[in-house]
Design an enzyme around this catalytic site. Structure first.
Site, mmCIF file in Angstrom:
data_model
loop_
_atom_site.group_PDB
_atom_site.id
_atom_site.type_symbol
_atom_site.label_atom_id
_atom_site.label_comp_id
_atom_site.label_asym_id
_atom_site.label_seq_id
_atom_site.Cartn_x
_atom_site.Cartn_y
_atom_site.Cartn_z
ATOM 1 N N GLY A 1 27.538 -28.125 29.332
ATOM 2 C CA GLY A 1 26.440 -27.203 29.660
ATOM 3 C C GLY A 1 26.674 -26.234 30.801
ATOM 4 N N GLU B 1 26.226 -28.551 37.764
ATOM 5 C CA GLU B 1 25.520 -29.061 36.584
ATOM 6 C C GLU B 1 24.616 -27.974 36.021
ATOM 7 O OE1 GLU B 1 25.100 -30.748 34.189
ATOM 8 O OE2 GLU B 1 25.029 -32.897 34.503
ATOM 9 N N ASP B 2 24.378 -28.058 34.723
ATOM 10 C CA ASP B 2 23.437 -27.109 34.125
ATOM 11 C C ASP B 2 21.999 -27.475 34.454
ATOM 12 O OD1 ASP B 2 23.608 -29.429 32.588
ATOM 13 O OD2 ASP B 2 23.609 -28.397 30.663
ATOM 14 N N ASP C 1 17.393 -33.451 35.029
ATOM 15 C CA ASP C 1 16.103 -33.790 34.438
ATOM 16 C C ASP C 1 15.616 -35.087 35.103
ATOM 17 O OD1 ASP C 1 14.702 -33.276 31.331
ATOM 18 O OD2 ASP C 1 14.459 -35.209 32.276
ATOM 19 N N LYS D 1 14.194 -30.158 37.110
ATOM 20 C CA LYS D 1 12.801 -30.428 36.713
ATOM 21 C C LYS D 1 12.225 -31.440 37.690
ATOM 22 C CE LYS D 1 13.778 -29.905 31.749
ATOM 23 N NZ LYS D 1 13.881 -30.644 30.461
ATOM 24 N N PHE E 1 11.451 -28.294 27.469
ATOM 25 C CA PHE E 1 12.821 -28.249 26.953
ATOM 26 C C PHE E 1 13.309 -26.806 26.902
ATOM 27 C CE2 PHE E 1 16.143 -28.122 23.765
ATOM 28 C CZ PHE E 1 16.943 -29.177 24.178
ATOM 29 N N ASP F 1 22.089 -26.235 25.271
ATOM 30 C CA ASP F 1 21.997 -26.235 23.809
ATOM 31 C C ASP F 1 20.769 -26.967 23.281
ATOM 32 O OD1 ASP F 1 23.016 -28.854 24.618
ATOM 33 O OD2 ASP F 1 23.265 -29.204 22.469
ATOM 34 N N ARG G 1 23.881 -22.065 23.013
ATOM 35 C CA ARG G 1 24.577 -21.961 24.306
ATOM 36 C C ARG G 1 24.967 -20.519 24.643
ATOM 37 N NH1 ARG G 1 25.862 -27.243 25.948
ATOM 38 N NH2 ARG G 1 26.422 -28.695 24.313
HETATM 39 P P1 5GP Z 1 19.075 -36.408 33.073
HETATM 40 O O1 5GP Z 1 17.739 -36.842 32.513
HETATM 41 O O2 5GP Z 1 20.023 -37.550 33.081
HETATM 42 O O3 5GP Z 1 18.913 -35.754 34.429
HETATM 43 O O4 5GP Z 1 19.625 -35.295 32.101
HETATM 44 C C1 5GP Z 1 20.613 -35.590 31.188
HETATM 45 C C2 5GP Z 1 21.073 -34.418 30.384
HETATM 46 O O5 5GP Z 1 20.049 -34.088 29.469
HETATM 47 C C3 5GP Z 1 21.385 -33.102 31.080
HETATM 48 O O6 5GP Z 1 22.651 -33.037 31.674
HETATM 49 C C4 5GP Z 1 21.295 -32.161 29.913
HETATM 50 O O7 5GP Z 1 22.503 -32.184 29.180
HETATM 51 C C5 5GP Z 1 20.193 -32.765 29.084
HETATM 52 N N1 5GP Z 1 18.915 -32.054 29.297
HETATM 53 C C6 5GP Z 1 17.884 -32.408 30.076
HETATM 54 N N2 5GP Z 1 16.883 -31.520 29.990
HETATM 55 C C7 5GP Z 1 17.294 -30.572 29.124
HETATM 56 C C8 5GP Z 1 16.701 -29.360 28.610
HETATM 57 O O8 5GP Z 1 15.559 -28.974 28.930
HETATM 58 N N3 5GP Z 1 17.453 -28.648 27.734
HETATM 59 C C9 5GP Z 1 18.709 -29.026 27.343
HETATM 60 N N4 5GP Z 1 19.344 -28.241 26.487
HETATM 61 N N5 5GP Z 1 19.297 -30.158 27.802
HETATM 62 C C10 5GP Z 1 18.597 -30.905 28.689
HETATM 63 MG MG MG Z 2 24.604 -31.439 31.592
#
Ligand code: 5GP
Ligand code: MG
Length: 186
Positions: free
Chosen positions: A51, A105-106, A109, A137, A158, A165, A171
């Site tokens: 990402g 990181e992209d 969450d 977030k 989302f 993606d 992407r």
């Molecule tokens: P975490 O919940 O562990 O912080 O997030 C895990 C992964 O979920 C992120 O690195 C990302 O790849 C994916 N992710 C979380 N929120 C989103 C979103 O709103 N859009 C997209 N495309 N991926 C997300």
């Molecule tokens: Mg990621």
């Protein structure tokens, strides 16, 4: 929201949230913070694939301290562990021992993925690790995670585009889009 740009990725509709120009402006702001904080030091950026590829490319163009960049991927546990568990780091071809690292990181969450990424990297004994994320977030954050650099705080929706993606697609989009309210993913 008439007039807002709506696009379709696979079966879902998304509406534009941040334009390319807005993203670029926030990236410049964060890069300036990094340039100031790391003045006189060398940095190793570790961009987490997939990402963050677009974010990393644009951020690096604004960095003015000597740096290296490497791209890493983390393999997740399958079956035995819930989302966020990271098994191993793949493709780390630089020695980070004793050196300052910034992880790119992209999106953060729940923060669980990043927490495990940091744990895995700490085993290699870098001098320090900072987290730099394009998106965060805050309402969703479950982990005690110190995110030092963040381009945009966003609601718990989302999003796709600019490297992120939906099921592998979207992407390439230059702007960042949010899933339209009446829909959900998963
Ligand atoms: P975490 O919940 O562990 O912080 O997030 C895990 C992964 O979920 C992120 O690195 C990302 O790849 C994916 N992710 C979380 N929120 C989103 C979103 O709103 N859009 C997209 N495309 N991926 C997300
Ligand atoms: Mg990621």
């Amino acid at each position: 929201m008439q007039g807002d740009k709506v696009i379709r990725v696979l079966d879902k509709e998304f509406v534009v949230s941040f334009t390319e120009e807005e993203i670029r402006k926030e990236i410049r702001r964060v890069a300036a913070e990094i340039n100031a904080d790391y003045e006189g030091r060398e940095v190793i950026f570790l961009a987490v694939l997939n990402g963050s590829f677009m974010f990393a490319a644009d951020l690096l163009r604004e960095i003015r301290v000597p740096c290296e960049i490497s791209f890493v991927k983390f393999a997740s546990y399958r079956g035995t562990c819930s989302t966020g568990c990271v098994r191993e780091v793949m493709g780390l071809d630089v020695d980070i021992a004793g050196r300052p690292v910034i992880v790119l990181e992209d999106i953060v969450d729940s923060g669980l993925t990043m927490l495990h990424v940091l744990e895995t990297l700490r085993e290699r004994e870098p001098a320090s690790i900072d987290v730099c994320t394009l998106l965060l977030k805050p309402e969703r954050l479950q982990a005690a995670l110190d995110v030092r650099y963040c381009c945009k705080r966003i609601p718990a929706d989302f999003i796709v585009g600019y490297g992120l993606d939906y099921d592998g697609y979207g992407r390439e989009l230059r702007d960042i889009y949010t899933l339209r309210q009446e829909q959900s993913v998963n």
